[in-house]
Write an enzyme that holds these catalytic residues in place. Structure first.
Site, PDB file in Angstrom:
ATOM      1  N   LEU A   1      70.157  33.969  23.251  1.00 12.47           N
ATOM      2  CA  LEU A   1      68.822  33.714  23.179  1.00 12.47           C
ATOM      3  C   LEU A   1      68.891  32.119  23.254  1.00 12.47           C
ATOM      4  O   LEU A   1      69.630  31.436  22.681  1.00 12.47           O
ATOM      5  CB  LEU A   1      68.198  33.901  22.015  1.00 12.47           C
ATOM      6  N   ASP A   2      67.590  31.385  23.915  1.00 12.33           N
ATOM      7  CA  ASP A   2      67.823  29.936  24.027  1.00 12.33           C
ATOM      8  C   ASP A   2      67.471  29.495  22.630  1.00 12.33           C
ATOM      9  O   ASP A   2      67.030  30.185  21.543  1.00 12.33           O
ATOM     10  CB  ASP A   2      66.290  29.439  24.809  1.00 12.33           C
ATOM     11  N   LYS A   3      67.651  27.967  22.321  1.00 13.49           N
ATOM     12  CA  LYS A   3      67.512  27.468  21.085  1.00 13.49           C
ATOM     13  C   LYS A   3      66.197  27.895  20.303  1.00 13.49           C
ATOM     14  O   LYS A   3      65.729  28.039  19.200  1.00 13.49           O
ATOM     15  CB  LYS A   3      68.021  26.226  21.193  1.00 13.49           C
TER      16      LYS A   3
ATOM     17  N   LYS B   1      61.517  32.408  31.181  1.00 11.09           N
ATOM     18  CA  LYS B   1      60.739  30.994  31.324  1.00 11.09           C
ATOM     19  C   LYS B   1      60.582  30.573  33.005  1.00 11.09           C
ATOM     20  O   LYS B   1      59.655  29.931  33.429  1.00 11.09           O
ATOM     21  CB  LYS B   1      61.549  29.827  30.658  1.00 11.09           C
TER      22      LYS B   1
END
Ligand code: URA
Length: 239
Positions: free
Chosen positions: A105-107, A193
């Site tokens: 998962l992205d930061k 995104k």
């Protein structure tokens, strides 16, 4: 079954670091098949040999399966030079199993992250051929409507020319801000995104709420985790 070093097994069982386990063994607290052992380098068969610590027979567990509610500002990696990792959030008794995150998962993304040391399960969940569905909740800057539902259903072209597989978009709230749920069956880099970027909108908040049949336990606060129940594990394995 393969033999394994006793200190590794005890480490995996939550008895602490290799050094700590060495002391436990030196102290004469460990027996294998009824015999006291003094060396931490002996090899045993965890499924066949009886291991006792302080007179209690161990039930051996090779794998660990964790569900975490990942917070923002923590990276989905086992090691990072700069940032705190999801592994840093685990207690030592869970770190000794050497788990790793299943995918990333992205930061700045929150929510459901599975951590395990079971490479086979991880591979199955991540395999592009398996099309494991992942559902995200997101807040969107920009109006979201039926046109986007249709575009995502057909597949959109990302910035690198890749055409996404059909994805299911549900609009949960549509007034001054837009809240949606999106289910995708693949896991390209920054996929959610970039899908919204491709239709001219921006994701301002992102949280994964399910993976396969497994949903995030809403009782877990951000940064908290727990081991999966047998039932949850079956759901993941038998999908
Ligand atoms: N899609 C994204 O853009 N980011 C994530 O962290 C997961 C899916």
């Amino acid at each position: 079954m393969k033999t394994q070093r006793i200190d590794k097994i005890l480490g995996n069982m939550g008895y602490g670091t290799r050094k700590k386990v060495k002391y436990i063994i030196k102290d004469g607290r460990v027996k294998v098949n009824g015999e006291l052992i003094k060396s931490s380098s002996i090899h045993v068969k965890p499924n066949e040999d009886t291991i006792e610590v302080d007179g209690e027979v161990l039930e051996y567990k090779e794998f660990i399966y964790i569900m975490m509610n990942k917070p923002q500002d923590v990276v989905s990696a086992t090691f990072d030079h700069r940032d705190e990792t999801v592994i840093d959030l685990l207690e030592p008794i869970h770190q000794v199993f050497e788990p790793f995150p299943v995918g990333r998962l992205d930061k700045d993304t929150e929510g459901l992250l599975i951590l395990t040391n079971d490479g086979k399960l991880s591979h199955e969940l991540l395999s592009p051929k398996k099309h494991v569905p992942k559902t995200y909740f997101a807040c969107i800057d920009g109006m979201v409507g039926q046109k986007d539902i249709d575009s995502f259903e057909k597949g959109v072209i990302l910035d690198d020319g890749y055409k996404t597989l059909p994805a299911k978009l549900k609009i949960l709230k549509s007034d001054d801000t837009y809240e949606i749920e999106l289910t995708i069956v693949e896991g390209k880099f920054h996929q959610v995104k970039r899908m919204f970027e491709s239709v001219g909108k921006k994701v301002t908040y992102l949280k994964r709420i399910s993976m396969g049949e497994l949903s995030l336990d809403e009782d877990l606060e951000l940064g908290e985790y727990r081991e999966l129940t047998e039932e949850e594990l079956d759901k993941l394995k038998n999908r």
